[in-house]
Design a protein around this motif. Sequence first.
Motif, PDB file in Angstrom:
ATOM      1  N   ASN A  22      10.293   6.804   8.639  1.00 55.11           N
ATOM      2  CA  ASN A  22       8.904   6.527   9.059  1.00 55.11           C
ATOM      3  C   ASN A  22       8.626   5.281   9.742  1.00 55.11           C
ATOM      4  O   ASN A  22       7.467   4.677   9.718  1.00 55.11           O
ATOM      5  CB  ASN A  22       7.954   6.711   7.745  1.00 55.11           C
ATOM      6  N   LYS A  38      13.812   2.382   3.466  1.00 56.90           N
ATOM      7  CA  LYS A  38      13.098   3.339   2.536  1.00 56.90           C
ATOM      8  C   LYS A  38      13.711   3.168   1.197  1.00 56.90           C
ATOM      9  O   LYS A  38      14.997   3.387   1.070  1.00 56.90           O
ATOM     10  CB  LYS A  38      13.435   4.689   3.148  1.00 56.90           C
ATOM     11  N   TYR A  62       9.212  -2.015  -0.036  1.00 57.61           N
ATOM     12  CA  TYR A  62       9.222  -0.704   1.091  1.00 57.61           C
ATOM     13  C   TYR A  62       7.713  -0.269   1.121  1.00 57.61           C
ATOM     14  O   TYR A  62       7.070  -0.001  -0.040  1.00 57.61           O
ATOM     15  CB  TYR A  62      10.210   0.225   0.763  1.00 57.61           C
ATOM     16  N   ALA A  63       6.903  -0.036   2.335  1.00 56.83           N
ATOM     17  CA  ALA A  63       5.688   0.377   2.401  1.00 56.83           C
ATOM     18  C   ALA A  63       5.220   1.594   2.182  1.00 56.83           C
ATOM     19  O   ALA A  63       5.406   2.553   3.136  1.00 56.83           O
ATOM     20  CB  ALA A  63       4.933  -0.169   3.352  1.00 56.83           C
ATOM     21  N   ALA A  64       5.729   2.315   0.907  1.00 60.54           N
ATOM     22  CA  ALA A  64       5.748   3.861   0.540  1.00 60.54           C
ATOM     23  C   ALA A  64       4.324   4.509   0.765  1.00 60.54           C
ATOM     24  O   ALA A  64       4.363   5.598   0.872  1.00 60.54           O
ATOM     25  CB  ALA A  64       6.571   4.180  -0.540  1.00 60.54           C
ATOM     26  N   ASP A  65       3.563   3.762   0.632  1.00 58.27           N
ATOM     27  CA  ASP A  65       2.154   4.286   0.811  1.00 58.27           C
ATOM     28  C   ASP A  65       1.464   4.719   2.227  1.00 58.27           C
ATOM     29  O   ASP A  65       0.396   5.506   2.560  1.00 58.27           O
ATOM     30  CB  ASP A  65       1.050   3.390  -0.008  1.00 58.27           C
ATOM     31  N   LEU A  66       2.232   4.468   3.321  1.00 54.22           N
ATOM     32  CA  LEU A  66       1.913   4.719   4.560  1.00 54.22           C
ATOM     33  C   LEU A  66       2.360   6.135   4.834  1.00 54.22           C
ATOM     34  O   LEU A  66       3.262   6.622   4.296  1.00 54.22           O
ATOM     35  CB  LEU A  66       2.723   3.823   5.818  1.00 54.22           C
ATOM     36  N   PRO A  67       1.240   6.950   5.540  1.00 58.33           N
ATOM     37  CA  PRO A  67       1.507   8.401   5.855  1.00 58.33           C
ATOM     38  C   PRO A  67       2.671   8.500   6.670  1.00 58.33           C
ATOM     39  O   PRO A  67       2.995   7.731   7.628  1.00 58.33           O
ATOM     40  CB  PRO A  67       0.082   8.658   6.611  1.00 58.33           C
ATOM     41  N   GLN A  68       3.509   9.492   6.185  1.00 62.46           N
ATOM     42  CA  GLN A  68       4.502  10.203   6.894  1.00 62.46           C
ATOM     43  C   GLN A  68       4.100  10.417   8.324  1.00 62.46           C
ATOM     44  O   GLN A  68       3.505  11.347   8.735  1.00 62.46           O
ATOM     45  CB  GLN A  68       5.230  11.232   6.159  1.00 62.46           C
ATOM     46  N   ALA A 101       3.501  -5.834   2.931  1.00 64.25           N
ATOM     47  CA  ALA A 101       2.946  -4.558   3.028  1.00 64.25           C
ATOM     48  C   ALA A 101       1.925  -4.456   4.427  1.00 64.25           C
ATOM     49  O   ALA A 101       2.173  -3.811   5.400  1.00 64.25           O
ATOM     50  CB  ALA A 101       1.941  -3.989   1.921  1.00 64.25           C
ATOM     51  N   ARG A 131       2.615  -2.529   7.966  1.00 57.72           N
ATOM     52  CA  ARG A 131       1.499  -1.781   8.688  1.00 57.72           C
ATOM     53  C   ARG A 131       1.187  -2.010   9.928  1.00 57.72           C
ATOM     54  O   ARG A 131       1.277  -1.009  10.705  1.00 57.72           O
ATOM     55  CB  ARG A 131       0.451  -1.892   7.778  1.00 57.72           C
ATOM     56  N   HIS A 138       4.420  -0.349  11.752  1.00 56.66           N
ATOM     57  CA  HIS A 138       4.255   1.053  11.701  1.00 56.66           C
ATOM     58  C   HIS A 138       3.229   1.584  12.776  1.00 56.66           C
ATOM     59  O   HIS A 138       3.725   2.467  13.438  1.00 56.66           O
ATOM     60  CB  HIS A 138       4.024   1.464  10.360  1.00 56.66           C
TER      61      HIS A 138
END
Length: 534
Positions: free
Chosen positions: A341, A346, A351-357, A483, A487, A490
């Motif tokens: 992502n 990962k 890790y910023a796992a809440d960001l949309p794929q 985070a 962001r 990303h």
Amino acid sequence: MHKTRASAPVASRFPELRRRGFLAAAGGVAGVGALTLAGCTGGSASSEAAAEEDGKPRRGGRLRAAFAGGGAGETLDPHLSSLFSDVARAKALFDKLADYGPDLSAQPRLAASWESDAGLKRWTVTLREAEFHDGRPVTAEDVLYSYRRIADPEQAFRAKASLEPIDLEASRALDARTVEFVLKRPTAEFPNVLAAFGAYIVPEGPQDFDTKPVGSGPFRFISFAPGRSAVFARNDAYWEGAPHLDELEIVVANEESARINALLGGQVEYAHELNPTTARAHEGKGRIEIVRLRNSAMQAFVMKTDRPPFDDQRVREAFFLIADRRELVDGALSGAGEVGNDLFGKGYEYYAADLPQREQDLDRARALLKEAGAENLKVTLDTSPVASGFTEAATIFRDQAAEAGVTITVKTGSKDSYWKDILDSGTFASYRSGAMPIEAHISQRLLTDSTTNATKWQHEDFDALYRQAQSTQDKEERAAVYARMQRRLHAEGGFLIWGFGDWIIGTARTVRGVASKAPANSLDWARFDKVWLA
């Protein structure tokens, strides 16, 4: 306060392996314990060493592990570790103060505990009771000697950059088992420094690492033939408990075909770094076992953000949206991995796992390119067979980009110079990384003064966020800063991270205790003191 506590002879020749380009050490058939060649590496015959029916570890035997090696210039000096084979040998003989757990957080090893002052610039590390192979205790002076050796400006030791935050002149031994590290700046993630790649502790004073290496690790030295074989014997006095194996032999086989053939032929019991096609051909067939270490290798393309066309954020975003990540994982990695992502690490700590794929969106990609005046964009993609999946991924992405009106020319470079070349030249290139903490990825690759900044990401406000994170005592608050940084990466960074490949290991069916949830470079990867032969 920030505080953490923890609970013979050289090996035989293998003629069949030499015919496959697999080199083993010369010498007689002997060892510290009983040894039977051609796959019959049985354990000791004593009753206390007998295998238990309930699956408990069995003591005895020699395990032979095949790795790609570095040729005649190999050394057992742990501070010169570079290849996976180097690290496997170093882990057998030496220890670090800390190492990385499955989520790449630092776990205590020779350090029993660590504690910082309120300003995060002074850390006190307490050593556990441990001794070197010659019986000397591991002391605070040994730790300082090791770190000062690594930091020697006349040497090119791998961990030197990682130790840079430490003021080694001001740091001191408070007593035999306590080190006070004085830092140049606040460093909340200082335990990552203790766990750094190559930061092994050696006894104070000179030693000949290649003929008489002395460490505190789980195995003792028997013999070493550079580019061929290294043999080690169980250290019964190891601080964490003696290994199950009598002996460990690490042999060199540079070609993947040599490693798998040696495993299938019973000439080794462990084969490191198999490719996905090999794994698929043998998995579940009953002859060998396949172990997949998930999330071990980041797979990516790097966009140089300081030069056209990728100095335009809209072009970078368009390329993010061009990628069909599932097709890349399935095609380039034969499905042996997970989609990425555009963020490193990962499943790792922070890790910023809440960001949309992110998904492929060719219409939006075309619109962004049009806004940037790059509808008919032409780009050269540098790649190389230097790493598995590189050339395949480049071809797949070339075809994906064509659907968005982008013409990509794939340029295949030399294995020997690829990594050096892509850090400075070109605009777009294949990239891979092994496991490391997210903080280390940021500090080594994404700050203005980072030495391996392949994307040329240089932003003073981003640097300031990193300094803020390192100055933040509270872990939740620090995680919020990381985070925020992720962001931004990303949305506008230069790493197009399309997947995370499995690291694949093959073992004989008699091998037990190989960790399956340990990314390459972490503590439990290549940890042969926990392995046994059933």
